[in-house]
Design an enzyme around this catalytic site. Structure first.
Site, PDB file in Angstrom:
ATOM      1  N   HIS A 136      -7.996  -2.440   5.357  1.00 16.89           N
ATOM      2  CA  HIS A 136      -7.025  -3.536   5.403  1.00 16.89           C
ATOM      3  C   HIS A 136      -5.812  -3.062   6.193  1.00 16.89           C
ATOM      4  CE1 HIS A 136      -8.384  -6.352   1.954  1.00 16.89           C
ATOM      5  NE2 HIS A 136      -8.563  -6.912   3.129  1.00 16.89           N
ATOM      6  N   ASP A 139      -2.656  -3.480   6.137  1.00 15.86           N
ATOM      7  CA  ASP A 139      -1.417  -2.962   5.528  1.00 15.86           C
ATOM      8  C   ASP A 139      -1.547  -1.476   5.154  1.00 15.86           C
ATOM      9  OD1 ASP A 139      -3.190  -4.240   3.614  1.00 15.86           O
ATOM     10  OD2 ASP A 139      -1.707  -3.865   2.059  1.00 15.86           O
ATOM     11  N   HIS A 162     -13.275  -3.779  -3.965  1.00 18.36           N
ATOM     12  CA  HIS A 162     -12.232  -4.522  -3.270  1.00 18.36           C
ATOM     13  C   HIS A 162     -12.944  -5.408  -2.251  1.00 18.36           C
ATOM     14  CE1 HIS A 162      -8.208  -5.192  -1.879  1.00 18.36           C
ATOM     15  NE2 HIS A 162      -8.363  -4.595  -0.722  1.00 18.36           N
ATOM     16  N   ASP A 172      -7.344   0.320  -3.302  1.00 15.79           N
ATOM     17  CA  ASP A 172      -7.267  -1.089  -3.687  1.00 15.79           C
ATOM     18  C   ASP A 172      -8.527  -1.464  -4.442  1.00 15.79           C
ATOM     19  OD1 ASP A 172      -4.937  -1.194  -2.269  1.00 15.79           O
ATOM     20  OD2 ASP A 172      -5.453  -3.040  -1.192  1.00 15.79           O
ATOM     21  N   HIS A 228       1.597   0.200  -4.661  1.00 15.73           N
ATOM     22  CA  HIS A 228       1.010  -0.956  -3.968  1.00 15.73           C
ATOM     23  C   HIS A 228       1.223  -2.219  -4.805  1.00 15.73           C
ATOM     24  CE1 HIS A 228      -1.191  -3.101  -1.082  1.00 15.73           C
ATOM     25  NE2 HIS A 228      -2.422  -2.857  -1.445  1.00 15.73           N
TER      26      HIS A 228
HETATM   27 ZN    ZN Z   1      -6.608  -4.011   0.536  1.00 13.42          ZN
END
Ligand code: ZN
Length: 294
Positions: free
Chosen positions: A69, A71, A158, A182, A246
């Protein structure tokens, strides 16, 4: 400078998520173990936070990615390229190993193409080895074991198969830290993090009108962990300290909401991470906020 062989320290470089805010940079975590230093994920601002600590990118042993991802990786080109420049915060002159899920090779082979002009020009001044990337695609299991530091990757959940995602456990000198990456509530994480000294875990929360927040939560909790679920994870893992990072907050939810919600399921040691929170793992597991000397 002599290294402290007992050093086992986790520093949250960034505790944020996609929102482009100044107080929480993108997800990134520095782990120092003896003479080695590793960065897990490279969200926005990772280079600035590393510089605040006074650590040049030359000192980084290697990078680990939890998943792709954006980010979690947009700060990578900054670390990699700024870290190559021959100034005190950079000076990297050896290749950088990068461990990550499937797709890591593609990313690490294409980034040098995207920045080919800069690399060609700067290579007149800086050693080409310092900008080389050595990607390693991982599967679950031990992915690094050197000089007493062992890193084990474990699968988390995730977006299921659409996006391979890992958490990591770092073992050093009889102590350990686990990073969730995540994930939604995940039994495999609980198994791999069992009895760890420090568990750094992601979290999501929503508030607002009941209907609105219920709909939001349904969507995001398929991929992320609510504080109530994290409370159950912590109760079963029994870390000596649990730390949130996060933070994915929706609607009117704030960081202050996280602790009371977690306490429904967990009564042990708990902290909500902020950028540059440092946790030393030793006889005790202690968190304190890093402050720059001005
Ligand atoms: Zn993620």
């Amino acid at each position: 400078m002599p290294r402290d062989p007992n050093l086992f320290r986790v520093t949250l470089l960034g505790t944020g998520a996609p929102p482009p805010v100044l107080d929480r940079f993108g997800p990134s975590t520095l782990v120092e173990a003896g003479s080695q230093k590793f960065i897990f994920d490279a969200g926005r601002g990772a280079m600035q936070r590393l510089h605040q600590l006074g650590i040049p990118f030359a000192d980084i042993t290697g990078m680990f990615l939890t998943h792709h991802h954006s980010d979690h990786v947009v700060g990578f080109p900054d670390l990699w390229l700024t870290g190559w420049i021959g100034r005190p915060w950079g000076r990297r002159n050896v290749p950088l190993p990068v461990w990550g899920p499937k797709g890591t090779k593609q990313m690490m082979e294409h980034l040098p193409l995207a920045f080919a002009v800069d690399i060609r020009v700067r290579s007149h001044n800086y050693p080409l080895d310092g900008v080389k990337l050595l990607p390693v695609e991982i599967t679950e299991g031990v992915v690094f074991d050197r000089d007493g530091v062992k890193v084990t990757a474990f699968e988390v959940d995730h977006f299921a198969e659409q996006l391979p995602a890992y958490g990591y456990r770092i073992d050093y000198a009889g102590r350990s830290a686990a990073l969730s990456g995540d994930t939604t509530f995940n039994e495999n994480l609980i198994a791999h993090a069992q009895g760890t000294d420090l568990l750094v875990h992601e979290v999501t929360a929503a508030s607002g009108s009941a209907a609105e927040s219920a709909a939001q939560l349904k969507r995001i909790s398929a991929n992320h962990t609510t504080p109530e679920q994290a409370g159950e994870v912590f109760t079963r893992v029994k870390p000596r300290l649990a730390v949130y990072n996060h933070l994915l907050l929706f609607g009117g939810a704030t960081a202050e909401d996280l602790i009371p919600a977690t306490r429904k399921k967990y009564s042990g040691p708990l902290a909500v991470g902020q950028d540059l929170l440092q946790i030393d793992i030793g006889e005790s597991v202690e968190a304190r906020q890093f402050r720059e000397e001005k």
